[in-house]
Design an enzyme around this catalytic site. Structure first.
Site, PDB file in Angstrom:
ATOM      1  N   TYR A  85       0.861  -1.187   0.000  1.00 25.54           N
ATOM      2  CA  TYR A  85       0.000   0.000   0.000  1.00 25.54           C
ATOM      3  C   TYR A  85       0.891   1.228   0.000  1.00 25.54           C
ATOM      4  CZ  TYR A  85      -2.962   3.668   2.043  1.00 25.54           C
ATOM      5  OH  TYR A  85      -3.635   4.825   2.281  1.00 25.54           O
ATOM      6  N   GLU A 128      -3.449   7.289  -4.253  1.00 24.00           N
ATOM      7  CA  GLU A 128      -3.295   6.020  -3.540  1.00 24.00           C
ATOM      8  C   GLU A 128      -3.139   4.875  -4.527  1.00 24.00           C
ATOM      9  OE1 GLU A 128      -6.033   5.089  -0.087  1.00 24.00           O
ATOM     10  OE2 GLU A 128      -6.665   3.534  -1.495  1.00 24.00           O
TER      11      GLU A 128
END
Lengths: 381, 290
Positions: free
Chosen positions: A101, A189
């Site tokens: 992530y 993201e």
């Protein structure tokens, strides 16, 4: 403003972040052709701007043409958390060893950008953030200098990312920060950032939200904004340039100033009612804006009554009242009870001007909200 | 006494030749604000409402000894105007402009930390010391001089609460609209600190809303360091997560931070009574004064 996954991926790929081979499809036929071109297995992914698409059935991995057809047929046109799916992204399904992530956002508490890295990528990153905040490494950025190369490396190593891919991940993070900074990102993201069996780094999902206040200097991104396929009333509010949020209740609310409108919502709730919407008409109250606001609430089937709460500051109460009267003239009939409350500068004069045959006038916020809640109950029963 | 501004504050209006700048300069002058200059690039030598305009803020300061500014400059140029105000070493800068890109504000905030200037805003209604001066777009006629300090993230909600206070006979020492953006200059804690040190303020009303964690920080400060009693209000109890309620900063994030509930709990734990309605806030203030 949120970009679709396919738009964000294009932006990322142009900046040099590796993304899987993919094609956008609007029909089942296009989806099947795309899948054939790319080669199986492929992922068929609904292009709607909501989180948790996978869990809601909006993403499917298929192994064959029949499966691709079936998946595209099911996903195209489906209703996903209130959004109609009009496009799917057909994408090479990546075999992976690990899901990471990485993200960039503004830490408002600190007033600085922050980059985040975790080895715990995948669907449950929000749970990880809540339960094990230590598993996400955060590195704040001095906005005068930008993200230093060492900071990207430091974040990646602190997160415990395999040294074999650390340099590539740090490079993705630096690129993502650069993109966020240049293109006025609010959030950027990649989740998951996949590490393949061959230690390749691939952005399998992409989120890029642009700061609405900066769209004036990102004209190409502003052009991507489209009529929201979601809520019809919210789309209408966009055209009227209102701050508007649709809610579940039956008391329509119009007011001036975000804080006061929020407070009006809260007071409707406090007096036992349920707000149907948040609608801030902003400064001034020209007849046209008032009429548009009334049109919004009148066309909301859920709203049984309207409470109109205006605190005149620089805007004078008598001018507001004239605006409301003129706005009411534009409707042949007033389909729902309207309760008006004016306060502040020239409020008394304003209340005298209002046409009480068509609206109910109340002197305080409390009285106006209670009257509207009571009227909604009468209509309901 | 008061906080941030008083009758001696000498104000330069940045963006005085624009529509908003002109209108509110006239309003402020009528209230009694000591506006000594305007500053607009390329407009030096002009006059607005009898106020001389200079090309630069530093020029205005040199000629008129201004020590504060109000900023009406449009969003695209607002950050530059704020950098210019910081460079001129003003004591107080009030930024009214709504819609300043957040990355611009991050850079302004970065530089602000290296100065002694108090920045209020952006996206705020301004600061008023009733009966003396007002810097911004506040409707002066609803305020009365008195001993209650007020800090708020919102404009019209501030007016509502001030209206209730004034109606009940509670005048205000100073009211500070800190603004509804994600990154602002003066936050709750800094404003509370100013009121705590102000002998003319006997009680403070803190008017917060959903989004961010500034109210929680304020609660911690009140609990640990503050003697002056505080009464609170939080807007947005019924706001759903993920939806921006007008202000750029008023949003409950998906991960659950920024809720009204968390703010109310934090304030109540710190001994701050939180009103369910604006009227109840005034009841609490009445209780504080016994």
């Amino acid at each position: 403003m949120k970009l679709h996954e396919y738009q964000a991926k294009e932006l990322f790929a142009d900046a040099g972040i590796p993304t899987p081979v993919s094609q956008l499809a609007r029909t089942v036929e296009e989806a099947v052709t795309a899948a054939d071109d790319i080669g199986y297995p492929v992922a068929v992914k609904a292009q709607v701007q909501v989180g948790g698409r996978g869990k809601a059935g909006g993403i499917e991995i298929v192994e064959s043409r029949d499966e691709a057809k079936e998946a595209a047929d099911r996903i195209l046109g489906m209703d996903l958390k209130g959004y109609h799916v009009e496009r799917v992204l057909v994408e090479d399904a990546v075999d992976f060893a690990n899901e990471l992530y990485v993200s960039v956002t503004m830490d408002r508490g600190v007033g600085r950008p922050v980059v985040m890295v975790s080895t715990r990528g995948g669907v449950d990153i929000e749970a990880v953030a809540a339960e094990e905040p230590g598993a996400i490494v955060r590195e704040h950025v001095d906005p005068a200098f930008g993200l230093f190369g060492f900071q990207a490396r430091k974040a990646v190593h602190s997160a415990g990312i395999d040294r074999v891919v650390a340099e590539d991940v740090a490079s993705v993070l630096s690129t993502l920060y650069g993109l966020w900074s240049e293109r006025d990102g609010a959030d950027a993201e990649i989740n998951p950032l996949m590490i393949t069996d061959d230690n390749e780094v691939v952005a399998v999902d992409a989120v890029f939200n642009v700061d609405d206040d900066a769209l004036f200097r990102q004209p190409d991104l502003a052009e991507l904004e489209e009529e929201d396929a979601g809520d019809e009333l919210e789309a209408k509010a966009n055209r009227y340039e209102f701050d508007y949020v649709r809610l579940d209740g039956n008391v329509g609310i119009i007011g001036n100033g975000a804080g006061l409108v929020m407070t009006t919502l809260d007071m409707v709730d406090y007096y036992g009612g349920a707000p149907a919407n948040f609608l801030d008409i902003g400064g001034g109250a020209e007849a046209e804006r008032v009429a548009n606001a009334l049109d919004m609430v009148f066309s909301d089937e859920n709203a049984e009554t309207v409470v109109f709460n205006i605190f005149g500051g620089i805007t004078r109460g008598d001018e507001v009242a004239t605006g409301i009267n003129e706005a009411l003239d534009r409707f042949e009939e007033i389909p729902k009870p309207v309760v008006v409350r004016l306060a502040g500068t020239k409020a008394t004069e304003g209340m005298e001007i209002l046409d009480t045959d068509r609206v109910q006038v109340e002197g305080t916020l409390e009285e106006a909200v209670r009257a509207a809640v009571a009227a909604a109950e009468v209509v309901e029963s | 006494m008061s906080v941030l501004v008083d009758g001696d504050t000498r104000v330069v209006v940045q963006g005085i030749t624009g529509g908003e700048g002109r209108f509110h300069t006239a309003e402020m002058l009528e209230y009694g604000t000591n506006i000594v200059a305007g500053a607009v690039p390329g407009r030096g030598g002009q006059e607005v409402a009898g106020v001389p305009v200079y090309d630069t803020v530093s020029g205005a300061v040199r000629e008129t000894d201004a020590n504060a500014s109000v900023v009406f400059v449009p969003p695209a140029f607002a950050a530059d105007a704020l950098f210019e105000a910081l460079d001129a070493d003003l004591d107080v800068v009030v930024a009214i402009t709504e819609g300043v890109p957040v990355q611009d504000m991050s850079r302004v905030y970065r530089l602000l930390g290296e100065t002694d200037t108090h920045l209020v805003g952006p996206n705020c209604p301004g600061v008023i010391t009733p009966g003396e001066t007002q810097l911004g777009i506040l409707p002066g006629n609803i305020f009365e001089p008195g001993r209650v300090g007020l800090i708020s993230r919102s404009g019209t909600l501030t007016y509502q609460i001030v209206h209730n206070l004034t109606t009940r006979g509670f005048g205000q020492s100073t009211a500070v609209g800190i603004g509804g953006d994600p990154i602002i200059g003066t936050d709750f804690v800094e404003a509370l600190r100013l009121f705590e040190d102000d002998p003319a303020t006997d009680a403070v009303v803190l008017c917060g809303e959903i989004g961010g964690e500034d109210e929680e920080a304020a609660a911690a400060y009140i609990d640990e360091e503050m003697e002056t009693p505080v009464s609170g209000f939080i807007a947005g109890r019924t706001a759903p997560p993920g939806k921006r309620m007008g202000h750029a900063g008023a949003i409950v994030s998906g991960s659950g931070t920024g809720t009204a509930q968390s703010k109310i709990e934090a304030l109540e734990t710190a001994g701050v009574p939180v009103g369910d309605t604006p009227e109840e806030v005034v009841e609490h203030v009445a209780d504080l004064f016994g």
